[in-house]
Write a protein that holds these residues in place. Sequence first.
Motif, PDB file in Angstrom:
ATOM      1  N   MET A  97      48.191  38.682  42.795  1.00 30.99           N
ATOM      2  CA  MET A  97      48.939  38.445  44.029  1.00 30.99           C
ATOM      3  C   MET A  97      48.498  39.405  45.118  1.00 30.99           C
ATOM      4  O   MET A  97      48.363  39.012  46.287  1.00 30.99           O
ATOM      5  CB  MET A  97      50.444  38.550  43.764  1.00 30.99           C
ATOM      6  CG  MET A  97      51.005  37.352  43.015  1.00 30.99           C
ATOM      7  SD  MET A  97      52.814  37.369  42.874  1.00 30.99           S
ATOM      8  CE  MET A  97      53.023  38.552  41.551  1.00 30.99           C
ATOM      9  N   LEU A  98      48.262  40.666  44.760  1.00 34.55           N
ATOM     10  CA  LEU A  98      47.738  41.602  45.754  1.00 34.55           C
ATOM     11  C   LEU A  98      46.395  41.113  46.290  1.00 34.55           C
ATOM     12  O   LEU A  98      46.125  41.185  47.497  1.00 34.55           O
ATOM     13  CB  LEU A  98      47.571  42.987  45.124  1.00 34.55           C
ATOM     14  CG  LEU A  98      48.852  43.766  44.801  1.00 34.55           C
ATOM     15  CD1 LEU A  98      48.530  44.970  43.922  1.00 34.55           C
ATOM     16  CD2 LEU A  98      49.558  44.209  46.073  1.00 34.55           C
ATOM     17  N   GLY A  99      45.549  40.601  45.390  1.00 39.79           N
ATOM     18  CA  GLY A  99      44.255  40.074  45.810  1.00 39.79           C
ATOM     19  C   GLY A  99      44.384  38.822  46.659  1.00 39.79           C
ATOM     20  O   GLY A  99      43.676  38.660  47.662  1.00 39.79           O
ATOM     21  N   ASP A 100      45.284  37.915  46.277  1.00 37.87           N
ATOM     22  CA  ASP A 100      45.511  36.708  47.076  1.00 37.87           C
ATOM     23  C   ASP A 100      45.926  37.064  48.497  1.00 37.87           C
ATOM     24  O   ASP A 100      45.585  36.364  49.457  1.00 37.87           O
ATOM     25  CB  ASP A 100      46.609  35.851  46.439  1.00 37.87           C
ATOM     26  CG  ASP A 100      46.174  35.132  45.180  1.00 37.87           C
ATOM     27  OD1 ASP A 100      44.973  35.145  44.859  1.00 37.87           O
ATOM     28  OD2 ASP A 100      47.057  34.561  44.496  1.00 37.87           O
ATOM     29  N   TRP A 101      46.675  38.152  48.633  1.00 40.42           N
ATOM     30  CA  TRP A 101      47.181  38.557  49.935  1.00 40.42           C
ATOM     31  C   TRP A 101      46.199  39.456  50.675  1.00 40.42           C
ATOM     32  O   TRP A 101      46.545  40.042  51.695  1.00 40.42           O
ATOM     33  CB  TRP A 101      48.532  39.250  49.794  1.00 40.42           C
ATOM     34  CG  TRP A 101      49.607  38.346  49.267  1.00 40.42           C
ATOM     35  CD1 TRP A 101      49.513  37.006  49.025  1.00 40.42           C
ATOM     36  CD2 TRP A 101      50.942  38.717  48.913  1.00 40.42           C
ATOM     37  NE1 TRP A 101      50.695  36.501  48.535  1.00 40.42           N
ATOM     38  CE2 TRP A 101      51.590  37.525  48.457  1.00 40.42           C
ATOM     39  CE3 TRP A 101      51.643  39.908  48.919  1.00 40.42           C
ATOM     40  CZ2 TRP A 101      52.922  37.534  48.025  1.00 40.42           C
ATOM     41  CZ3 TRP A 101      52.968  39.910  48.489  1.00 40.42           C
ATOM     42  CH2 TRP A 101      53.598  38.733  48.059  1.00 40.42           C
ATOM     43  N   GLY A 102      44.977  39.573  50.182  1.00 35.24           N
ATOM     44  CA  GLY A 102      43.918  40.211  50.959  1.00 35.24           C
ATOM     45  C   GLY A 102      43.352  41.489  50.401  1.00 35.24           C
ATOM     46  O   GLY A 102      42.307  41.956  50.870  1.00 35.24           O
ATOM     47  N   ALA A 103      43.999  42.109  49.412  1.00 35.45           N
ATOM     48  CA  ALA A 103      43.509  43.387  48.897  1.00 35.45           C
ATOM     49  C   ALA A 103      42.208  43.198  48.118  1.00 35.45           C
ATOM     50  O   ALA A 103      41.977  42.148  47.507  1.00 35.45           O
ATOM     51  CB  ALA A 103      44.560  44.032  48.003  1.00 35.45           C
ATOM     52  N   GLU A 104      41.377  44.228  48.123  1.00 33.50           N
ATOM     53  CA  GLU A 104      40.182  44.241  47.286  1.00 33.50           C
ATOM     54  C   GLU A 104      40.586  44.793  45.921  1.00 33.50           C
ATOM     55  O   GLU A 104      41.131  45.900  45.824  1.00 33.50           O
ATOM     56  CB  GLU A 104      39.101  45.138  47.896  1.00 33.50           C
ATOM     57  CG  GLU A 104      37.857  45.253  47.023  1.00 33.50           C
ATOM     58  CD  GLU A 104      36.896  46.335  47.482  1.00 33.50           C
ATOM     59  OE1 GLU A 104      35.896  46.560  46.776  1.00 33.50           O
ATOM     60  OE2 GLU A 104      37.160  46.959  48.536  1.00 33.50           O
ATOM     61  N   ILE A 105      40.340  44.037  44.876  1.00 33.17           N
ATOM     62  CA  ILE A 105      40.758  44.423  43.528  1.00 33.17           C
ATOM     63  C   ILE A 105      39.523  44.705  42.677  1.00 33.17           C
ATOM     64  O   ILE A 105      38.630  43.861  42.567  1.00 33.17           O
ATOM     65  CB  ILE A 105      41.592  43.316  42.846  1.00 33.17           C
ATOM     66  CG1 ILE A 105      42.691  42.782  43.777  1.00 33.17           C
ATOM     67  CG2 ILE A 105      42.175  43.829  41.527  1.00 33.17           C
ATOM     68  CD1 ILE A 105      43.744  43.773  44.148  1.00 33.17           C
TER      69      ILE A 105
END
Length: 403
Positions: free
Chosen positions: A33-41
């Motif tokens: 979810m963090l990645g979907d919302w733009g974060a680099e994972i």
Amino acid sequence: MPEPLPSDATGPLKGLRVLDLTAVVLGPFCTQMLGDWGAEIIKIESTTGDIVRNSGVYRNRGMASVFLGINRNKRGVAIDLKSSEGAEVLRRLVPTVDVLVTNIRPAGMARLGFGPEQCHALNPRLVFAVATGFGQDGPYRARPAFDEIIQASSGFADIVGEEQGRPVFVPSLIADKVTGMQLLSGVLAALYHRERTGEGQLVEVPMLETLTAFLSVEHLGGLGFEPRQGEAGYKRLRHRKPAPTKDGHITLLPYSSANWVAFFTMAGRADLIETLSVKDPVRRNANIDAVYAAMAEIAQGKTTAEWLALCEEHDIPATGFTRVEEVTEHPHLKAVGMFEMHDHPSEGRIRMAKPPTKFSRTPANIRRLAPRLGEHTAEVLGELGFTPDEIADMRTRKVIRQA
């Protein structure tokens, strides 16, 4: 044909960098979810891989359906963290990230040399988020925990199986996913605090406490008062069941007093409005057994389609039942494009649910599909300053793995 994946993040967390030391479902659900919302994972796995890589159905071993469903928008690095070189990789990574998310038990992280104190020494602004099975201030702190353990311990399985007279597990990883969403919320709250103060901090989200709080909203019931006022549980929910119709089943859910009056009126049983006291919510809830029994009996008089048409006309909540096999064909979900098709470089054509949260100015997007084991190992290590010769040497000695 699937459209090509976008090359750049568009979500509200663009620019955020996250070190993902999670496995199985709970942690990866949060970091996706963090990645979907733009974060680099940057997802770190052992050289044998996340065990959920083989959970579900698959075309190729190590790329099963559950793994594909919770590991998109991540770069994958496979490394032996117990080795000195693996520890050096983490020592270089931690200062470069905003958030570290892990569901490795705290004692395990401490043994690796990367507990909260050690990581904050490397990066004082770090948000260190850990999901535990049980809160670390309690006697169960060191116990292992999986979804069914928490369903059993929290009372969830008891509530679900009450009618059968025995505990029953929900056939979905409800504890993992609820805790994953709570972990996401904790990370975002800590980032907001850091934005205002510059301070990093430790965020702990324990599974048992999280699912217990989730369940207690309605099912604490009489235990919410001292001395107690009646039994635990929420009686009205216990009696919500699929109503049989002439040709199947329907979910009929008159909710407000006006809904109940409209339902019994359109069903030709206006006499029950006063008999069952449906206009008064307190008396209706006290009499809910009889109210739901009457509704179930009445529902058998019409087909599902007939009831749905009547309920839509009178604005009464109702729906038919969708089989799991048919969910991709649900008319609303099809209309909103809930399931997207993508071409995975190793797995071919795959279908996945898109990010459901909508941001008007910074939309979530899918720009990477789930990585093969070690797919980005050399890329990430190169960014950290390791030379091609050092990377090749680590690969030869099986300290790292590349796809």
